[in-house]
Design a protein around this motif. Sequence first.
Motif, mmCIF file in Angstrom:
data_model
loop_
_atom_site.group_PDB
_atom_site.id
_atom_site.type_symbol
_atom_site.label_atom_id
_atom_site.label_comp_id
_atom_site.label_asym_id
_atom_site.label_seq_id
_atom_site.Cartn_x
_atom_site.Cartn_y
_atom_site.Cartn_z
ATOM 1 N N ASN A 1 0.790 -1.243 0.000
ATOM 2 C CA ASN A 1 0.000 0.000 0.000
ATOM 3 C C ASN A 1 0.823 1.295 0.000
ATOM 4 N N HIS A 2 2.126 1.240 -0.218
ATOM 5 C CA HIS A 2 2.907 2.482 -0.107
ATOM 6 C C HIS A 2 2.984 3.238 -1.428
ATOM 7 N N SER A 3 2.709 4.572 -1.329
ATOM 8 C CA SER A 3 2.510 5.397 -2.527
ATOM 9 C C SER A 3 3.736 5.479 -3.428
ATOM 10 N N ASP A 4 4.949 5.364 -2.862
ATOM 11 C CA ASP A 4 6.146 5.471 -3.711
ATOM 12 C C ASP A 4 6.304 4.250 -4.624
ATOM 13 N N HIS A 5 5.489 3.206 -4.391
ATOM 14 C CA HIS A 5 5.539 2.022 -5.257
ATOM 15 C C HIS A 5 4.309 1.896 -6.160
ATOM 16 N N ILE A 6 3.163 2.430 -5.731
ATOM 17 C CA ILE A 6 1.931 2.113 -6.489
ATOM 18 C C ILE A 6 1.189 3.324 -7.047
ATOM 19 N N TYR A 7 1.835 4.503 -7.055
ATOM 20 C CA TYR A 7 1.186 5.622 -7.741
ATOM 21 C C TYR A 7 1.425 5.506 -9.255
ATOM 22 N N GLY A 8 0.571 6.189 -10.031
ATOM 23 C CA GLY A 8 0.746 6.208 -11.491
ATOM 24 C C GLY A 8 -0.001 5.113 -12.236
ATOM 25 N N ALA A 9 -0.769 4.264 -11.515
ATOM 26 C CA ALA A 9 -1.450 3.133 -12.159
ATOM 27 C C ALA A 9 -2.491 3.577 -13.181
ATOM 28 N N GLU A 10 -3.013 4.816 -13.037
ATOM 29 C CA GLU A 10 -4.054 5.312 -13.959
ATOM 30 C C GLU A 10 -3.575 5.323 -15.419
ATOM 31 N N VAL A 11 -2.261 5.365 -15.596
ATOM 32 C CA VAL A 11 -1.664 5.328 -16.935
ATOM 33 C C VAL A 11 -2.081 4.049 -17.687
ATOM 34 N N PHE A 12 -2.261 2.958 -16.954
ATOM 35 C CA PHE A 12 -2.568 1.655 -17.569
ATOM 36 C C PHE A 12 -4.070 1.382 -17.656
ATOM 37 N N LYS A 13 -4.885 2.332 -17.193
ATOM 38 C CA LYS A 13 -6.328 2.099 -17.129
ATOM 39 C C LYS A 13 -6.920 1.885 -18.525
ATOM 40 N N SER A 14 -7.629 0.773 -18.699
ATOM 41 C CA SER A 14 -8.307 0.483 -19.969
ATOM 42 C C SER A 14 -9.353 -0.595 -19.700
ATOM 43 N N PRO A 15 -10.291 -0.817 -20.620
ATOM 44 C CA PRO A 15 -11.336 -1.822 -20.369
ATOM 45 C C PRO A 15 -10.782 -3.244 -20.198
ATOM 46 N N HIS A 16 -9.578 -3.502 -20.727
ATOM 47 C CA HIS A 16 -9.036 -4.868 -20.644
ATOM 48 C C HIS A 16 -7.984 -5.030 -19.546
ATOM 49 N N THR A 17 -7.871 -4.055 -18.624
ATOM 50 C CA THR A 17 -6.853 -4.143 -17.562
ATOM 51 C C THR A 17 -7.500 -4.375 -16.198
ATOM 52 N N THR A 18 -6.996 -5.408 -15.476
ATOM 53 C CA THR A 18 -7.454 -5.714 -14.122
ATOM 54 C C THR A 18 -6.394 -5.257 -13.126
ATOM 55 N N PHE A 19 -6.821 -4.538 -12.087
ATOM 56 C CA PHE A 19 -5.899 -4.046 -11.068
ATOM 57 C C PHE A 19 -6.017 -4.935 -9.833
ATOM 58 N N VAL A 20 -4.888 -5.520 -9.417
ATOM 59 C CA VAL A 20 -4.890 -6.579 -8.419
ATOM 60 C C VAL A 20 -4.143 -6.144 -7.155
ATOM 61 N N ALA A 21 -4.728 -6.441 -5.987
ATOM 62 C CA ALA A 21 -4.033 -6.159 -4.718
ATOM 63 C C ALA A 21 -4.620 -7.022 -3.609
ATOM 64 N N HIS A 22 -3.865 -7.139 -2.521
ATOM 65 C CA HIS A 22 -4.389 -7.793 -1.330
ATOM 66 C C HIS A 22 -5.512 -6.934 -0.745
ATOM 67 N N LYS A 23 -6.460 -7.577 -0.052
ATOM 68 C CA LYS A 23 -7.623 -6.872 0.514
ATOM 69 C C LYS A 23 -7.223 -5.725 1.441
#
Length: 285
Positions: free
Chosen positions: A85-107
Motif C-alpha cells: 500500500n505504499h505510494s512510492d511504489h503504487i502511484y501512477g497506475a491510472e496510466v494503464f487504465k483500460s477496459p481490458h486491464t485488471t488491477f490486483v491487490a491484497h484486501k
Amino acid sequence: MSRLLQTLIATSLLLIGFMAQSYEIEDLGDGLHRFIDDRHRSVFLITPEGAVVTDPLNKKAATWLNEQIKTRFNVPVKYVIYSHNHSDHIYGAEVFKSPHTTFVAHKLTAQDIKNTQMKTVMPTLTFDDELTLNLGGSTVKLNYHGPNDGRGSVSILFEKQKTLFVVDWIVIGRMPWQKLWSYDIQGMINSTQAVLKYDFDTFVGGHADIGNKADVTRYLSYIEQLYSQVTAGALAGQSLDEIKKNIKLDQFSDLKQFDAWLPLNIEGVYERLMEESGMGWRSDL
Ligand SMILES: [Zn+2]
C-alpha cells in the motif's frame, strides 16, 4: 541499411532515451523484465496474450513504461499488481487504465487505498491469502504471509521464470532501510522463511540488487541475528547505547550502508520490542 548502421542508430536512440530519463529495462528471460527508476524497481512479464505489470512506481515512470511496452512489445497490459500500500511504489497506475486491464491487490492494501484516499487506481480484483493468475502460458502466484511491511504486502512468484518479486521486506546487497519504520520485524522473518520454501532461482526486490536464493537466505540470517541479538541485550537489561556498542554483525559489513544503518537498524528493532512487544512496560524487566 547495413546491420551495423541499424545497430548504431538503435544504440544511439537508446542512449538518447537513457540520457533523457533515468529509467532502465533489464531482460530477465522468458518474457520477464526488471524495470528500474532510480532507487525503485518493479518487474513486468510479456506474454503472447498480454503483459502483467507489477508496481507502477509513479506517474512519470509508469508513462514511460507504458510507452515502452507498446512500442517494444505491442501487447495490451492485462494485469497491474500492487505489491503493497505504499505510494512510492503504487502511484501512477491510472496510466494503464483500460477496459481490458485488471488491477490486483491484497484486501488490506485495497482497504488502505480507499481509507486514506490514495491517488491511484482502486484494485478491481482482491484476495485474502493466495491468488493465481494465468496468462499466455505463464503463471503468477501472489501470496500473503501476514504483516511484514505496510498493509497487505504480498510475494509475487513467476513460476515458469522461477523468479520471486518482493518489495521492502527483503533487500539484497544493501542494509534494510534505516530505522525500519513501518516494519514488523518478526513478521519480516516469518514471511522470508515462508518464501524460501518456493521454487525460485532469481530474486528481484523493490530496491537495491537482484540476487538468487542464497542471497535471500543470507538476508534472513542478517534479520534473524539482528533481532535475536537486540532482544538478548534488552532482556539482559542493557541500554540502547550498550546494545549498539555490543552488536557487531561484521560478517555483513559488505552490505551497502552497513556502517551508517546498523545503529539505525538496531534502534528500530529496539523500539519495536519496547512498543509492539510491550517490553517497555513489562513488570518483570
Ligand atoms: Zn520501498
